[in-house]
Design a protein around this motif. Sequence first.
Motif, PDB file in Angstrom:
ATOM      1  N   ALA A 220     -24.942   3.334  19.066  1.00 41.17           N
ATOM      2  CA  ALA A 220     -25.464   2.839  17.645  1.00 41.17           C
ATOM      3  C   ALA A 220     -24.651   2.280  16.628  1.00 41.17           C
ATOM      4  N   GLN A 221     -24.809   1.182  16.048  1.00 43.68           N
ATOM      5  CA  GLN A 221     -23.740   0.432  15.109  1.00 43.68           C
ATOM      6  C   GLN A 221     -24.147   0.887  13.598  1.00 43.68           C
ATOM      7  N   HIS A 222     -25.390   1.634  13.537  1.00 43.64           N
ATOM      8  CA  HIS A 222     -25.849   1.775  12.224  1.00 43.64           C
ATOM      9  C   HIS A 222     -26.717   3.119  12.290  1.00 43.64           C
ATOM     10  N   ASP A 223     -25.947   3.984  12.553  1.00 45.65           N
ATOM     11  CA  ASP A 223     -26.489   5.505  12.784  1.00 45.65           C
ATOM     12  C   ASP A 223     -26.983   5.918  11.342  1.00 45.65           C
ATOM     13  N   SER A 224     -28.229   6.478  11.410  1.00 53.20           N
ATOM     14  CA  SER A 224     -28.928   6.854  10.264  1.00 53.20           C
ATOM     15  C   SER A 224     -29.431   5.847   9.339  1.00 53.20           C
ATOM     16  N   ASP A 225     -29.177   4.623   9.496  1.00 47.12           N
ATOM     17  CA  ASP A 225     -29.457   3.281   8.784  1.00 47.12           C
ATOM     18  C   ASP A 225     -30.656   2.965   9.098  1.00 47.12           C
ATOM     19  N   LYS A 226     -32.028   3.643   8.787  1.00 43.25           N
ATOM     20  CA  LYS A 226     -33.334   3.260   9.289  1.00 43.25           C
ATOM     21  C   LYS A 226     -33.707   1.971   8.768  1.00 43.25           C
ATOM     22  N   GLU A 227     -33.109   1.399   7.647  1.00 40.90           N
ATOM     23  CA  GLU A 227     -33.700   0.048   7.083  1.00 40.90           C
ATOM     24  C   GLU A 227     -33.252  -0.876   7.989  1.00 40.90           C
ATOM     25  N   THR A 228     -31.895  -0.784   8.400  1.00 32.60           N
ATOM     26  CA  THR A 228     -31.202  -2.062   9.353  1.00 32.60           C
ATOM     27  C   THR A 228     -32.107  -1.911  10.644  1.00 32.60           C
ATOM     28  N   TYR A 229     -32.548  -0.706  11.199  1.00 35.05           N
ATOM     29  CA  TYR A 229     -33.151  -0.640  12.618  1.00 35.05           C
ATOM     30  C   TYR A 229     -34.652  -1.162  12.332  1.00 35.05           C
ATOM     31  N   ARG A 230     -35.166  -0.927  10.977  1.00 35.98           N
ATOM     32  CA  ARG A 230     -36.734  -1.421  10.710  1.00 35.98           C
ATOM     33  C   ARG A 230     -36.676  -3.019  10.585  1.00 35.98           C
ATOM     34  N   SER A 231     -35.478  -3.764  10.082  1.00 40.14           N
ATOM     35  CA  SER A 231     -35.141  -5.053   9.988  1.00 40.14           C
ATOM     36  C   SER A 231     -35.305  -5.566  11.550  1.00 40.14           C
ATOM     37  N   MET A 232     -34.387  -4.981  12.260  1.00 41.06           N
ATOM     38  CA  MET A 232     -34.222  -5.446  13.712  1.00 41.06           C
ATOM     39  C   MET A 232     -35.519  -5.287  14.388  1.00 41.06           C
ATOM     40  N   LEU A 233     -36.402  -4.307  14.201  1.00 33.94           N
ATOM     41  CA  LEU A 233     -37.745  -4.232  14.791  1.00 33.94           C
ATOM     42  C   LEU A 233     -38.344  -5.274  14.489  1.00 33.94           C
ATOM     43  N   HIS A 234     -38.600  -5.612  12.981  1.00 31.44           N
ATOM     44  CA  HIS A 234     -39.641  -6.613  12.522  1.00 31.44           C
ATOM     45  C   HIS A 234     -38.990  -8.185  12.950  1.00 31.44           C
ATOM     46  N   GLU A 235     -37.613  -8.401  13.136  1.00 36.80           N
ATOM     47  CA  GLU A 235     -37.108  -9.589  13.485  1.00 36.80           C
ATOM     48  C   GLU A 235     -37.789  -9.825  14.851  1.00 36.80           C
ATOM     49  N   TRP A 236     -37.771  -8.858  15.923  1.00 38.92           N
ATOM     50  CA  TRP A 236     -38.067  -8.704  17.331  1.00 38.92           C
ATOM     51  C   TRP A 236     -39.478  -9.058  17.391  1.00 38.92           C
ATOM     52  N   ALA A 237     -40.413  -8.356  16.435  1.00 36.79           N
ATOM     53  CA  ALA A 237     -41.681  -8.617  16.441  1.00 36.79           C
ATOM     54  C   ALA A 237     -42.276  -9.948  15.995  1.00 36.79           C
ATOM     55  N   LYS A 238     -41.404 -10.408  14.991  1.00 35.71           N
ATOM     56  CA  LYS A 238     -41.887 -11.905  14.504  1.00 35.71           C
ATOM     57  C   LYS A 238     -41.482 -12.937  15.900  1.00 35.71           C
ATOM     58  N   ALA A 239     -40.160 -12.802  16.180  1.00 34.48           N
ATOM     59  CA  ALA A 239     -39.898 -13.724  17.477  1.00 34.48           C
ATOM     60  C   ALA A 239     -40.814 -13.448  18.685  1.00 34.48           C
ATOM     61  N   SER A 240     -41.424 -12.111  18.986  1.00 32.15           N
ATOM     62  CA  SER A 240     -42.304 -12.005  20.055  1.00 32.15           C
ATOM     63  C   SER A 240     -43.534 -12.574  19.807  1.00 32.15           C
ATOM     64  N   SER A 241     -43.946 -12.465  18.461  1.00 32.54           N
ATOM     65  CA  SER A 241     -45.233 -13.142  18.132  1.00 32.54           C
ATOM     66  C   SER A 241     -45.305 -14.780  18.268  1.00 32.54           C
ATOM     67  N   ALA A 242     -44.156 -15.414  17.794  1.00 32.56           N
ATOM     68  CA  ALA A 242     -43.944 -16.717  17.797  1.00 32.56           C
ATOM     69  C   ALA A 242     -43.736 -17.183  19.286  1.00 32.56           C
ATOM     70  N   SER A 243     -42.984 -16.446  20.091  1.00 33.50           N
ATOM     71  CA  SER A 243     -43.094 -16.511  21.391  1.00 33.50           C
ATOM     72  C   SER A 243     -44.218 -16.603  22.105  1.00 33.50           C
ATOM     73  N   TRP A 244     -44.957 -15.672  21.817  1.00 34.10           N
ATOM     74  CA  TRP A 244     -46.334 -15.584  22.255  1.00 34.10           C
ATOM     75  C   TRP A 244     -47.260 -16.595  22.120  1.00 34.10           C
ATOM     76  N   GLN A 245     -47.329 -17.016  20.931  1.00 28.04           N
ATOM     77  CA  GLN A 245     -47.850 -18.112  20.585  1.00 28.04           C
ATOM     78  C   GLN A 245     -47.601 -19.474  20.787  1.00 28.04           C
ATOM     79  N   GLU A 246     -46.221 -19.797  21.094  1.00 31.05           N
ATOM     80  CA  GLU A 246     -45.611 -20.967  21.604  1.00 31.05           C
ATOM     81  C   GLU A 246     -45.854 -20.984  23.142  1.00 31.05           C
ATOM     82  N   ARG A 247     -45.425 -19.717  23.991  1.00 34.40           N
ATOM     83  CA  ARG A 247     -45.343 -19.687  25.360  1.00 34.40           C
ATOM     84  C   ARG A 247     -44.222 -20.693  25.979  1.00 34.40           C
TER      85      ARG A 247
END
Length: 192
Positions: A138-165
Motif C-alpha cells: 500500500a502506497q496510500h494506506d487509508s487514503d481512500k480518495e487516491t484509491y477511488r481515483s485509481m479505480l475510476h482511471e482503470w474503469a475509464k480505460a477499461s471502457s475505452a478499451s472495450w469500445q475500441e477493442r
Amino acid sequence: ESLCFCRIQSSHCEQQDYAGLIANIDHHMLFHLALGYECRVYDFGSRGLMWKVDGQTERGYVPRAIWWGLEWVRYALEQIWHMPSVTPPVVRGVNVERVFAHELRQLPASLRKRLKYYRSFLPSELDEVRLRGYYAKAQHDSDKETYRSMLHEWAKASSASWQERSSPLRSPEEFGMQLYSPSIGKPSLEKA
C-alpha cells in the motif's frame, strides 16, 4: 475483461470467520468462477510480514484476504463443486487441509446449498477454481480518495478499451503488482 466488486474483509480472516468470509462472495463472482473464468482479486497490503522465499527472508505485503481468504474460498468451492483438487490448501507455508475440511463441515446448510447451486454450471473440463490474488505494498494506506481515483482511471480505460477493442487492458504487473502463490513460503518472525 470487466470490473466487478466483491469485498473480502480481512476482519473475517483475522477472526477466522470461515462462514462469514465465504458468505460475502457474491453470486456474480460465484457464477463466473463456476463457468471457469479467471477472477482476480486486487489488494494492497499495509502490514509487511517477513516471508521466507527460496531460503531468503524478505518483507512481503501480502494481505491476509489473499493468503488466507482466497485459499479458503478456493478450497471450499473445489470441495463443494466436487472438483479434482490437485494441491492441498497452504496458508503461511502450512498445509491446512484438515482445518479447512473441518470448517467446511461446519458451514450452515443454507450456505452450502447456495454454493452448491453453481455446481451444475461447471464445464466438464474445468479442473480448478481460477481465483487469483494480486497484491502490492500500500502506497496510500487509508487514503481512500487516491484509491477511488485509481479505480475510476482503470474503469475509464477499461471502457475505452472495450469500445475500441484495439488496446488491451493493462496487466496487474504493469502497475507494480505481483501474482500471489501459496508456494512463496511462510512468513518469518524476523524483523527487517
